[in-house]
Design a protein around this motif. Structure first.
Motif, PDB file in Angstrom:
ATOM      1  N   GLN A 198       5.287   1.764  -6.407  1.00 15.41           N
ATOM      2  CA  GLN A 198       4.489   2.597  -5.522  1.00 15.41           C
ATOM      3  C   GLN A 198       4.195   3.960  -6.141  1.00 15.41           C
ATOM      4  OE1 GLN A 198       6.298   3.764  -1.686  1.00 15.41           O
ATOM      5  NE2 GLN A 198       4.545   2.810  -0.685  1.00 15.41           N
ATOM      6  N   HIS A 199       5.101   4.450  -7.009  1.00 14.21           N
ATOM      7  CA  HIS A 199       4.987   5.811  -7.535  1.00 14.21           C
ATOM      8  C   HIS A 199       4.674   5.880  -9.027  1.00 14.21           C
ATOM      9  CE1 HIS A 199       7.057   6.636  -3.686  1.00 14.21           C
ATOM     10  NE2 HIS A 199       6.468   7.812  -3.766  1.00 14.21           N
ATOM     11  N   GLY A 214       0.834  -1.206   0.000  1.00 11.97           N
ATOM     12  CA  GLY A 214       0.000   0.000   0.000  1.00 11.97           C
ATOM     13  C   GLY A 214       0.860   1.244   0.000  1.00 11.97           C
ATOM     14  N   SER A 215       0.649   2.120   0.979  1.00  9.05           N
ATOM     15  CA  SER A 215       1.422   3.363   1.082  1.00  9.05           C
ATOM     16  C   SER A 215       2.534   3.262   2.122  1.00  9.05           C
ATOM     17  CB  SER A 215       0.496   4.531   1.457  1.00  9.05           C
ATOM     18  OG  SER A 215      -0.165   4.271   2.694  1.00  9.05           O
ATOM     19  N   TYR A 216       2.790   2.063   2.618  1.00 11.27           N
ATOM     20  CA  TYR A 216       3.817   1.859   3.641  1.00 11.27           C
ATOM     21  C   TYR A 216       5.211   2.103   3.061  1.00 11.27           C
ATOM     22  CZ  TYR A 216       6.231  -0.444   7.547  1.00 11.27           C
ATOM     23  OH  TYR A 216       7.052  -0.722   8.618  1.00 11.27           O
TER      24      TYR A 216
END
Length: 303
Positions: A253-254, A188-190
């Motif tokens: 993630q990005h 996720g955003s971790y």
């Protein structure tokens, strides 16, 4: 520049994996791929821990949720224990250059796993990209050979490399693909570095159990005394499970997973020059052409 952070992370991942694959090929031939796998993960655990302590104030990823631990541990077992176990043995059997070429199948495999597990849609262009990727690998692996039989010349198409090594690399690609899908689901955003540390910890646990049943611990102690091998393992651990894996998670993630996977898949092209210079490998035009076709197939698959 900030708008392309994920893309830059993907490119850097390819560079890091080029360095680490060559370092681990050399170390694996000296002390065995199993010992290399465990030692480099232990090193990576402390590399990531020190970085995370400086950057986030956490040496250990104690702030991760139970959901993140569950999926990232599973990702570490699939990606590190199963995938890398097969890949590192492929390094020993057929070398890093051909192994990383076959590993170009990882992005298509990842999309295929996403299609099966997550219900993601694969378009006609996706399937075409997979076919082109396979074609590029086949160009490199297969060769025509002339033999004489009963006075006549017979032309056969056969593999120029060990079938066992190729299958090991394919297994490594499948493991990395499944591990990438599982890590994206769990992260996720971790923080990407802490997520990598959880995966590394799972890998250490998995290999420790494996070593216990296979009674391979003496080989680890012997490897620790081999200074040239340890120098290469340290280099590989820094650029592989520390920087390489962490930057691969930053990339997915990005930016879009497909874009990140495509950029990370250029290793077969990047590795050609150092393979010639360092390992004195002979590379012909067919292998260079096949590597370019393979990367083009991966790009077509996602872009």
């Amino acid at each position: 520049m900030q708008n392309y952070f994920g893309e830059i992370a993907g490119l850097l991942t390819a560079v890091f994996w080029t360095v680490t694959s060559m370092a681990f090929e050399s170390a694996g031939k000296k002390v065995g791929s199993l010992a290399v796998n465990l030692i480099r993960l232990v090193m990576a655990f402390f590399f990531i821990g020190i970085y995370s302590w400086i950057a986030r104030g956490f040496f250990f990823p104690s702030d991760a949720t139970a959901f993140q631990w569950q999926w990232l541990v599973l990702s570490g077992i699939v990606g590190f224990v199963i995938g890398d176990l097969l890949l590192f043995q492929a390094f020993v059997v057929i070398g890093a250059r051909i192994s990383m070429l076959v590993m170009s199948l990882a992005p298509p495999f990842a999309a295929f796993v996403g299609w099966l597990v997550l219900g993601e849609v694969l378009t006609l262009k996706n399937w075409l990209g997979m076919a082109v990727t396979l074609a590029g690998i086949v160009i490199v692996i297969l060769k025509r050979e002339k033999t004489e039989h009963n006075g006549s010349v017979v032309r056969k198409i056969k593999s120029g490399y060990s079938a066992t090594g190729i299958l090991l690399a394919v297994g490594g690609a499948m493991g990395q693909a499944a591990g990438l899908v599982l890590s994206k689901k769990g992260m996720g955003s971790y923080d990407a570095f802490s997520a990598s540390q959880i995966r590394v910890l799972a890998g250490i646990a998995g290999f420790s159990v494996l070593f216990f049943f296979m009674k391979r611990w003496p080989r680890v102690w012997s490897a620790l005394k081999n200074r040239p091998a340890m120098n290469r393992i340290t280099l590989g651990a820094f650029f592989g499970p520390f920087l390489g894996v962490s930057f691969s998670l930053l990339a997915v993630q990005h930016t879009e997973t497909g874009v990140a996977a495509t950029l990370m898949a250029i290793v077969p092209v990047l590795i050609i020059l150092p393979s010639v210079v360092i390992f004195k490998e002979k590379v012909n035009w067919k292998e260079v052409f096949g590597a370019v076709i393979t990367v083009t197939g991966v790009a077509l698959f996602f872009l």
